[in-house]
Design an enzyme around this catalytic site. Sequence first.
Site, PDB file in Angstrom:
ATOM      1  CG  ASP A 178      -2.329   0.736   1.068  1.00  0.00           C
ATOM      2  OD1 ASP A 178      -2.352   1.293   0.110  1.00  0.00           O
ATOM      3  OD2 ASP A 178      -3.089   0.551   2.111  1.00  0.00           O
ATOM      4  CG  ASP A 239      -9.460   2.436  -0.834  1.00  0.00           C
ATOM      5  OD1 ASP A 239      -8.576   2.296  -1.397  1.00  0.00           O
ATOM      6  OD2 ASP A 239      -9.528   2.615   0.314  1.00  0.00           O
TER       7      ASP A 239
HETATM    8  C1  GAL Z   1      -5.885   1.546   1.387  1.00  0.00           C
HETATM    9  C2  GAL Z   1      -6.209   0.492   0.051  1.00  0.00           C
HETATM   10  C3  GAL Z   1      -7.099  -0.448   0.563  1.00  0.00           C
HETATM   11  C4  GAL Z   1      -6.849  -1.193   2.171  1.00  0.00           C
HETATM   12  C5  GAL Z   1      -6.689  -0.109   3.155  1.00  0.00           C
HETATM   13  C6  GAL Z   1      -6.035  -0.440   4.348  1.00  0.00           C
HETATM   14  O1  GAL Z   1      -5.062   2.386   1.040  1.00  0.00           O
HETATM   15  O2  GAL Z   1      -6.551   1.338  -0.821  1.00  0.00           O
HETATM   16  O3  GAL Z   1      -7.642  -1.294  -0.307  1.00  0.00           O
HETATM   17  O4  GAL Z   1      -5.587  -2.038   1.710  1.00  0.00           O
HETATM   18  O5  GAL Z   1      -5.635   0.933   2.741  1.00  0.00           O
HETATM   19  O6  GAL Z   1      -5.847   0.413   5.421  1.00  0.00           O
END
Ligand code: GAL
Length: 431
Positions: A178, A239
């Site tokens: 991430d 997301d």
């Molecule tokens: C976001 C990501 C999500 C999830 C989340 C976890 O940045 O896009 O899919 O992994 O973090 O904290």
Amino acid sequence: MFNLPGITYSALQALLLANVATAWNNGVAKVPPMGFNTYVISLASRLSRVKLMCGVISSSSSSRWNRFACNINEQLIRDTATQMKNLGFLVAGYQYINIDDCWLTASRTSDGHLIVDSSKFPSGMNNLTSFLHGLGFKAGIYEDLGTKTCAGFAGSLGHELTDARDFVAWGFDYTKIDNCNSGSYNGTNASRFQRWTNALTQVKAETGKSLVYTLVEWNSFDAWTWGPNTANAWRIYDDIQANWGRIKQILNQASFIGNYSNFYGHNDLDMLENGNGNLTLAEQRSHFTAWALAKSPLLVGTDVSKLSNDSIQILLNPEIIAINQDTAIGEPLKPFFWGKNPDGTNDPTFPAQYWSGYYKDTHHTAIMYINFNEVTVDLNFTLSHSPHLKADKTYAVRDLWQHKDIGTASKFFFSGSIAPHDVRAYIFTEM
Ligand code: GAL
């Protein structure tokens, strides 16, 4: 024709081709990974994430979470895997069981290793991955390339090799990296994620094990341009959320970047929201078909024990999955006709409607149509509009949702009464 000092056009062309040929191929994830992922975010906004990235709100602050989010533990993973096997997901191709954020603590050991949160995973990761492998699944794990994960746990900046070695030692097959809390790293998006490419390449040299590498980059939304040299899959948008509006936004984005996605390197449209929110069955069918035919990874992101039978049947459609998992044609379907909007229109509220691509070989063509209108419509198109259909041929047409052969088409194709937000998918086979 042109010449640069000391380099001819054909030498330059060879160099460019060589560059394409050396795109990162670690031998895994030739076709998009399918499986389950613990994390689904529903109410997230850029704002809440920006606040989170700046440490303004903590992981326990809440309204952004949906389904499991941070509430994960080893029992949930075991139960989910067992249910997915019993329900037929594993044999349908859903092989990865992935643990997203929140499995770890905020600090590292004194010698720099990540610490598994033993209140959530008391048996440790080796036991869990052995259990998953015993059922026939593969196992995935999450980290962040910054100083902290999005939920505030220990990030990997400066520890990539240690973490990659630990992931392999713990029995994992897949990692998602991430993008939170990376402000202290002064490099390009590509170079930030390349640190993990390098670590995984080194670990492969040491152990022979290749992890599938999927990455999340939503600062500049440019990952598809450098992703093929860096990872097996890259997120293309912010997301996902369990609503039709967000599904349209993501599909609109995907409609312009299909050329970047192929074997071993996939545009990732994000998890599947089937089973979450208030998506109707028509919307679930369209969402699943579009994700599969855009050749995105297909990761179920819901509580599998609560999935309705109808939702399960959508996710298990073997004829749609076969296109996503085609080992002969890596290119996704692409729009050939926008429909309501003029061709090429960028409209996150009304994406391209008519998509096509080859399936298995150039004599089979997959066609997708989604009705983004709010009224029932008929589907009508001229075969010569699609670069994947030949105007002078007759095709046998199979409907991939009715699971039946519906006749032949030449020159034109027509199908009546498509409800709002519903989808049609076909294979046209040259006769
Ligand atoms: C976001 C990501 C999500 C999830 C989340 C976890 O940045 O896009 O899919 O992994 O973090 O904290």
